[in-house]
Design a protein around this motif. Sequence first.
Motif, mmCIF file in Angstrom:
data_model
loop_
_atom_site.group_PDB
_atom_site.id
_atom_site.type_symbol
_atom_site.label_atom_id
_atom_site.label_comp_id
_atom_site.label_asym_id
_atom_site.label_seq_id
_atom_site.Cartn_x
_atom_site.Cartn_y
_atom_site.Cartn_z
ATOM 1 N N VAL A 1 0.832 -1.209 0.000
ATOM 2 C CA VAL A 1 0.000 0.000 0.000
ATOM 3 C C VAL A 1 0.863 1.254 0.000
ATOM 4 C CG1 VAL A 1 -1.986 -1.147 1.036
ATOM 5 C CG2 VAL A 1 -0.300 -0.072 2.522
ATOM 6 N N GLY A 2 2.078 1.163 0.559
ATOM 7 C CA GLY A 2 2.994 2.299 0.489
ATOM 8 C C GLY A 2 3.385 2.593 -0.947
ATOM 9 N N ARG A 3 3.660 1.540 -1.716
ATOM 10 C CA ARG A 3 4.022 1.734 -3.131
ATOM 11 C C ARG A 3 2.847 2.308 -3.910
ATOM 12 N NH1 ARG A 3 4.880 -3.152 -4.256
ATOM 13 N NH2 ARG A 3 2.958 -3.572 -5.387
ATOM 14 N N ARG A 4 1.634 1.785 -3.667
ATOM 15 C CA ARG A 4 0.451 2.271 -4.382
ATOM 16 C C ARG A 4 0.177 3.743 -4.087
ATOM 17 N NH1 ARG A 4 -3.560 -2.830 -2.999
ATOM 18 N NH2 ARG A 4 -2.628 -4.342 -4.447
ATOM 19 N N ALA A 5 0.459 4.146 -2.840
ATOM 20 C CA ALA A 5 0.202 5.531 -2.440
ATOM 21 C C ALA A 5 1.376 6.454 -2.740
ATOM 22 C CB ALA A 5 -0.113 5.586 -0.943
ATOM 23 N N HIS A 6 2.451 5.897 -3.322
ATOM 24 C CA HIS A 6 3.675 6.658 -3.568
ATOM 25 C C HIS A 6 4.253 7.213 -2.270
ATOM 26 C CE1 HIS A 6 2.493 7.392 -8.074
ATOM 27 N NE2 HIS A 6 2.681 6.113 -7.771
ATOM 28 N N ASP A 7 4.012 6.505 -1.188
ATOM 29 C CA ASP A 7 4.613 6.855 0.101
ATOM 30 C C ASP A 7 5.912 6.061 0.188
ATOM 31 O OD1 ASP A 7 5.407 7.233 2.732
ATOM 32 O OD2 ASP A 7 3.376 7.088 3.554
ATOM 33 N N TRP A 8 6.959 6.621 -0.396
ATOM 34 C CA TRP A 8 8.195 5.857 -0.567
ATOM 35 C C TRP A 8 8.920 5.611 0.749
ATOM 36 C CZ3 TRP A 8 7.219 3.677 -4.718
ATOM 37 C CH2 TRP A 8 6.649 4.355 -5.790
ATOM 38 N N GLU A 9 8.753 6.523 1.690
ATOM 39 C CA GLU A 9 9.368 6.286 2.999
ATOM 40 C C GLU A 9 8.740 5.063 3.672
ATOM 41 O OE1 GLU A 9 10.034 8.443 7.341
ATOM 42 O OE2 GLU A 9 9.522 9.654 5.589
#
Length: 429
Positions: A177-185
Amino acid sequence: MKRSQREAAARGSTHLSRLSLPAVRSNGSFEGSDILAEAGAVPAILLCQVYRGVMGWALTPAAEHPGLFPPGAAAETRRLMREAPVPDELRPALETVCGLFDDPAGADPRGVAEACMRIGEWAERKGDAPATALRFVQAGASCSPNDPRLAYRAGYVARQRASWDLAELWFRHSSTVGRRAHDWEAHARAYSGLGNSYYRQGRYLPAQREHLKALRVAKRHGIRDLQGNAYHDLFGVAIGLQNAEKAEEFGKSAFNAYGAGHRMIPALAHDIAYFWITRGQFHRALPVFQALLPHFQQPENRLRVLATLARAAGGAQERQAFHGAWAEAWSMAAELEQSTALTTSLLEMAYGAVSLAEWALASEAAGQASSRARERGEVDVLVPAEELLARISDARTETQVVSDVSTVVQVDQFAADLVSSLRETAGVG
């Protein structure tokens, strides 16, 4: 709660499967039963009821939320709150859940998730309710399934309980879900969390793979802190793989990525200096541990540093430095009899005394380390302590590992860089 939804909550599957979230199950006879074993009668019933209600809501599609709970659910929960010795810090979170029971269709998923996280954090601080902590942190992550940071938190708490498979599922969900949200941290931290889970299981090659993934993401998106963390973790993995050359390389890379003065430098310096000690490079480690002391004032942590400093001083044949560290550490050990740092610190001090042929001190420290480790069932300390006592009885000194001469100048410069950074951040000119 409707029968079909109660069954879904008990199975821990229906809605979560569609979200690709880990199934949340207890090991007991019914979902949430492990909460009952960790609290007094009324608080346990309250917390178990709250947990099951939240999970039933989280597992049910939003279209079916209206009328999910019977009309008296919120009133019953508030009655239990009045009767139970509920800490004041929990009441706002529990009141949020009562609002959910009042109006399941209008409840804010994020608000419910945060309420569950607060309950989970309270259980963590409590210290004797690990199952309750894990259940509520997972419930929070389930209420807000697209939040990678809540999923990471669930993975972290599962890892702390050595629930390895569950931790892996939550970390992988956090990464997705981090990748999907572009939340790279968050995406990178999830890889790191999984790598550390593998590391704690002694699975060093899978750990290395995940930390390299974290490093690549951190580099690609310019997240410098996480680059330092990834190199720091890879340093530990290289030691586990017995690759000293790669450990040196990753240690230096971590230092450069963090940058001098970074808050993680003391922890990194400690790990590197201890690595040098295990390789017999005591004279390189000693000034680093001396520079570390001002950074560790909390008693348990300071005891650990002092004890390791004593070991380094002994190995470097620096008798004055050894006795100075020994005196303070011995005094602190007497005041920290219940500390988890006690037995390992006594063992480190004994190693330092052996290096200087201080047999009386070595025997006393190793003897106490052995007896206390036996009382606590700490086999990882008991075995080396018993072996050391046998060596002391034979009056044999510790054999030191000789470092590779070709790396001496380079390593000494690295040690000097660490010391300089530690002194700068400690305010020592």
